[in-house]
Design an enzyme around this catalytic site. Structure first.
Site, PDB file in Angstrom:
ATOM      1  N   SER A 199       8.477   8.272   6.590  1.00  0.00           N
ATOM      2  CA  SER A 199       7.099   8.173   6.113  1.00  0.00           C
ATOM      3  C   SER A 199       6.168   8.252   7.310  1.00  0.00           C
ATOM      4  O   SER A 199       6.580   7.988   8.452  1.00  0.00           O
ATOM      5  CB  SER A 199       6.892   6.844   5.380  1.00  0.00           C
ATOM      6  OG  SER A 199       5.521   6.577   5.147  1.00  0.00           O
ATOM      7  N   TYR A 212       7.707  -2.788   4.975  1.00  0.00           N
ATOM      8  CA  TYR A 212       7.889  -1.353   4.741  1.00  0.00           C
ATOM      9  C   TYR A 212       7.728  -0.573   6.044  1.00  0.00           C
ATOM     10  O   TYR A 212       8.552   0.302   6.375  1.00  0.00           O
ATOM     11  CB  TYR A 212       6.890  -0.859   3.690  1.00  0.00           C
ATOM     12  CG  TYR A 212       7.090   0.579   3.297  1.00  0.00           C
ATOM     13  CD1 TYR A 212       8.042   0.926   2.353  1.00  0.00           C
ATOM     14  CD2 TYR A 212       6.330   1.597   3.868  1.00  0.00           C
ATOM     15  CE1 TYR A 212       8.250   2.256   1.987  1.00  0.00           C
ATOM     16  CE2 TYR A 212       6.518   2.924   3.515  1.00  0.00           C
ATOM     17  CZ  TYR A 212       7.478   3.249   2.564  1.00  0.00           C
ATOM     18  OH  TYR A 212       7.671   4.562   2.218  1.00  0.00           O
TER      19      TYR A 212
END
Length: 343
Positions: A199, A212
């Site tokens: 990501s 995350y």
């Protein structure tokens, strides 16, 4: 070799690498074939994993789909089988006109298959046992797409330890387990491709999603170190691709918002676009793909600017608290579920 001479050789190679990179921008490299190769995708039951499965199916790869949700994984497999049937029908219709055309060796469409396995990649023993089943029932994996991911959706001090551990296990540790399971044969054959779906939050961070971001930074670090290890071992037949997309509209971060005046210029990515860009990178052996390209500049600026300058930019873009609406929605949904269940 004299160190000064070696320095000039290295300088030339660095400059030549820039030239080759620029050439790839001007002339699109030819995509390699994955027809007949075993491609394993984790988190294939939905989102990007499902779209990756469909793209590899269109390129006639043999699919191995892993997901913790059996039903959604079977739904993806059904879509893959539909693509296989369509290709078989097209091949059958074109067969009379293609008789005697021996220009390329095409894998018979009847041999294309998709295999599904229910696997929790966050559990090491589950990964190793399922990997052993794959080797026995399907064969050795040539393309490994580490895609499975989760998000807790809580501020750090409100996030249960179990959810933090779960995020780290699925988003980061699972890459170690799957790679350890399938890399040995790739090394033996000097052939394979490992894809890490990370990501943009593995390259720079934002507030409210510490677990995350940490897991994605870990996945990026793992991928880069693995890539260097393969180069050091001179295993040039094993390729690696790091995929770092901006916010993707899969529902995973529903509610996430940047500044409303900026959002039209930087909207969430369409999943189909994200996967097509990633597939192009994978099939041309591109080491890394950031989508959109603006993410390259953001990463570069984060590396050279003072921290306070980065904070100013975040506040201007509305990126400093962009996850807060998402977290609020998750908290509200949790409260509603608890009320519904009488907790």
């Amino acid at each position: 070799m004299n160190i000064l001479l070696e320095f000039f050789v290295v300088t030339f190679r660095v400059l030549w690498a820039f030239v080759l990179a620029a050439a790839k921008w001007l002339v699109r490299p030819k995509e390699k074939s994955v027809a007949g190769q075993v491609c394993l995708i984790t988190g294939a039951g939905s989102g990007l994993g499902r779209l990756f499965a469909l793209e590899f199916a269109r390129r006639r790869a043999l699919l191995v789909l892993w997901d913790i949700n059996t039903q959604s994984n079977e739904e993806t497999a059904g879509m893959v089988r539909h693509i296989y049937r369509e290709m078989a029908e097209e091949a059958a219709a074109a067969a009379p006109g293609a008789a005697g055309d021996g220009e390329k060796d095409v894998l018979p469409h009847c041999n294309l298959q998709v295999y599904t396995y229910t696997c929790d990649v966050g559990k090491r023993e589950n990964v190793y046992l399922t990997a052993e089943r794959v080797r026995k029932e399907v064969g050795e994996v040539s393309v490994l797409v580490n895609n499975a991911g989760v998000v807790s959706g809580h501020h750090l001090l409100e996030c249960p330890d179990e959810l933090i551990e779960r995020t780290m296990m699925v988003n980061c540790h699972a890459h170690f387990w799957t790679t350890k399971a399938f890399l040995p044969k790739m090394l033996e054959m000097n052939h394979g491709h490992i894809v890490t779906v990370a990501s943009s939050l593995g390259l720079f961070s934002t507030a409210g999603v510490e677990d995350y971001c940490a897991s994605k930074f870990g996945a990026v670090g793992f991928h880069e170190s693995l890539s260097h290890e393969l180069k050091a071992a001179e295993k040039d037949g094993i390729k690696t691709t790091l995929v770092c997309p901006y916010l993707v509209d899969t529902g995973m971060f529903r509610g996430c918002r940047i500044r409303k005046e900026i959002e039209p210029f930087l909207p969430p990515l369409k999943p189909e676009y994200c996967v097509k860009q990633a597939m192009r990178a994978i099939l041309t052996d591109q080491p890394m793909i950031c989508t959109p390209r603006l993410m390259y500049m953001v990463t570069f600026m984060k590396s050279i600017l003072p921290f306070e300058a980065v904070v100013c930019m975040y506040r201007f873009l509305g990126a400093d608290k962009c996850m807060y609406p998402f977290i609020a929605q998750r908290k509200q949904a949790t409260n509603n579920n608890e009320a519904k269940n009488g907790i």
